[in-house]
Every structure is written in C-alpha cells, then in structure tokens.
Design a protein around this motif. Structure first.
Motif, PDB file in Angstrom:
ATOM      1  N   GLY A 111       0.855  -1.296   0.115  1.00 35.94           N
ATOM      2  CA  GLY A 111      -0.031   0.033   0.072  1.00 35.94           C
ATOM      3  C   GLY A 111       0.772   1.264   0.107  1.00 35.94           C
ATOM      4  O   GLY A 111       0.307   2.377  -0.362  1.00 35.94           O
ATOM      5  N   LEU A 112       1.917   1.210   0.546  1.00 36.49           N
ATOM      6  CA  LEU A 112       2.983   2.576   0.599  1.00 36.49           C
ATOM      7  C   LEU A 112       3.701   2.424  -0.694  1.00 36.49           C
ATOM      8  O   LEU A 112       4.501   3.209  -1.014  1.00 36.49           O
ATOM      9  CB  LEU A 112       3.819   2.205   1.975  1.00 36.49           C
ATOM     10  N   ASP A 113       3.481   1.388  -1.543  1.00 39.78           N
ATOM     11  CA  ASP A 113       4.257   1.459  -2.744  1.00 39.78           C
ATOM     12  C   ASP A 113       5.901   1.126  -2.512  1.00 39.78           C
ATOM     13  O   ASP A 113       6.538   1.724  -3.152  1.00 39.78           O
ATOM     14  CB  ASP A 113       4.152   2.619  -3.643  1.00 39.78           C
ATOM     15  N   LEU A 114       6.089   0.386  -1.554  1.00 39.68           N
ATOM     16  CA  LEU A 114       7.693   0.036  -1.316  1.00 39.68           C
ATOM     17  C   LEU A 114       7.882  -1.337  -1.558  1.00 39.68           C
ATOM     18  O   LEU A 114       7.254  -2.382  -0.655  1.00 39.68           O
ATOM     19  CB  LEU A 114       7.881   0.648   0.164  1.00 39.68           C
ATOM     20  N   PRO A 115       8.848  -1.862  -2.329  1.00 41.69           N
ATOM     21  CA  PRO A 115       9.127  -3.107  -2.399  1.00 41.69           C
ATOM     22  C   PRO A 115       9.580  -3.964  -1.042  1.00 41.69           C
ATOM     23  O   PRO A 115      10.405  -3.523  -0.297  1.00 41.69           O
ATOM     24  CB  PRO A 115      10.259  -3.041  -3.533  1.00 41.69           C
ATOM     25  N   TYR A 116       8.958  -5.123  -0.849  1.00 41.82           N
ATOM     26  CA  TYR A 116       9.263  -5.883   0.330  1.00 41.82           C
ATOM     27  C   TYR A 116       9.020  -7.290   0.068  1.00 41.82           C
ATOM     28  O   TYR A 116       8.198  -7.828  -0.533  1.00 41.82           O
ATOM     29  CB  TYR A 116       7.988  -5.151   1.280  1.00 41.82           C
ATOM     30  N   SER A 117       9.737  -7.971   0.915  1.00 42.63           N
ATOM     31  CA  SER A 117       9.836  -9.245   1.164  1.00 42.63           C
ATOM     32  C   SER A 117       9.976  -9.606   2.594  1.00 42.63           C
ATOM     33  O   SER A 117      10.772  -9.148   3.087  1.00 42.63           O
ATOM     34  CB  SER A 117      10.599 -10.080   0.209  1.00 42.63           C
TER      35      SER A 117
END
Length: 126
Positions: A15-21
């Motif tokens: 939702g924050l448009d931050l790539p995450y894993s």
C-alpha cells in the motif's frame, strides 16, 4: 507472530508502494527495497489472553546516487502511516506502531541501509 500479521505487513508495504519481502529478497533487487524480520516478545499470560507482541524490523536497502535520501523518504512514509489498528479476517485485532529508524553502515560504498523498528501487537480470538 501469526501468518495473518505477516500478510498484513506485506499488504501494508504494498500500500505504501515500497518493494518488500519477508526474510529474504528473491531475484534481482530493485534500487530500493525492504526485507522484514521479527523477534517475539515474551508476554505474561499469553496463553490466557491471546495477546502477542513482536519487534518487527524492516531492513531497507538502497543503491544509487540518491540512495540515502530515498531510504529517508521511505522511512518517513512508514513513520507517518504506521500507527494503525486493524481487525484481521479471523477477527483478531492488530496494532502497528513505529519505534525507531537508524542508518546502518553496510561497509559497501554504493549500498546504503536503514533499519526501521516497529512494534506489532496481536490479540487473537479463540
């Protein structure tokens, strides 16, 4: 920490448009990305109350000329939006709170890093 809470954090980062894993980035990483990990905190009466707490760390990595600035912008985005609560699909309650952010030296000149600590509190329903 439940898988529902882990899924919530993943959706939160999307939702924050931050790539995450979670745990490990797979594949070629973008110039800015985050990897998550957590440490559970022992709470009294956890079995009786259904309450769990964890210290969640979002480890952000950046490359390029603006890496430090981009990591700081991402940290501010997380900080501004992290103090929130939610009811998960199971009916359990969740609260997420920003704690701290700190730059970390990677020892590699063109790779920058920031560690962002958030607290995740869960109240499970039986």
């Amino acid at each position: 920490m439940t898988t529902e809470a882990l899924n919530y954090i993943s959706q939160y980062m999307d939702g924050l448009d931050l790539p995450y894993s979670f745990d490990l980035w797979r594949g070629d990483p973008p110039d800015l990305y985050f990897v998550g990990e957590y440490q559970e905190i022992d709470t009294d009466n956890q079995q009786d109350t259904g309450y769990e707490e964890a210290q969640f760390t979002l480890v952000g990595f950046g490359r390029g000329d603006d890496a430090v600035l981009n990591l700081e912008k991402a940290k501010e985005k997380i900080k501004r939006s992290s103090n929130q609560t939610a009811i998960l699909p199971s009916g359990s309650g969740l609260a997420v709170f920003y704690n701290t952010g700190i730059p970390v030296d990677t020892g590699v000149p063109d790779v920058k890093r920031v560690d962002i600590k958030i607290t995740v509190k869960e109240w499970r329903v039986s």
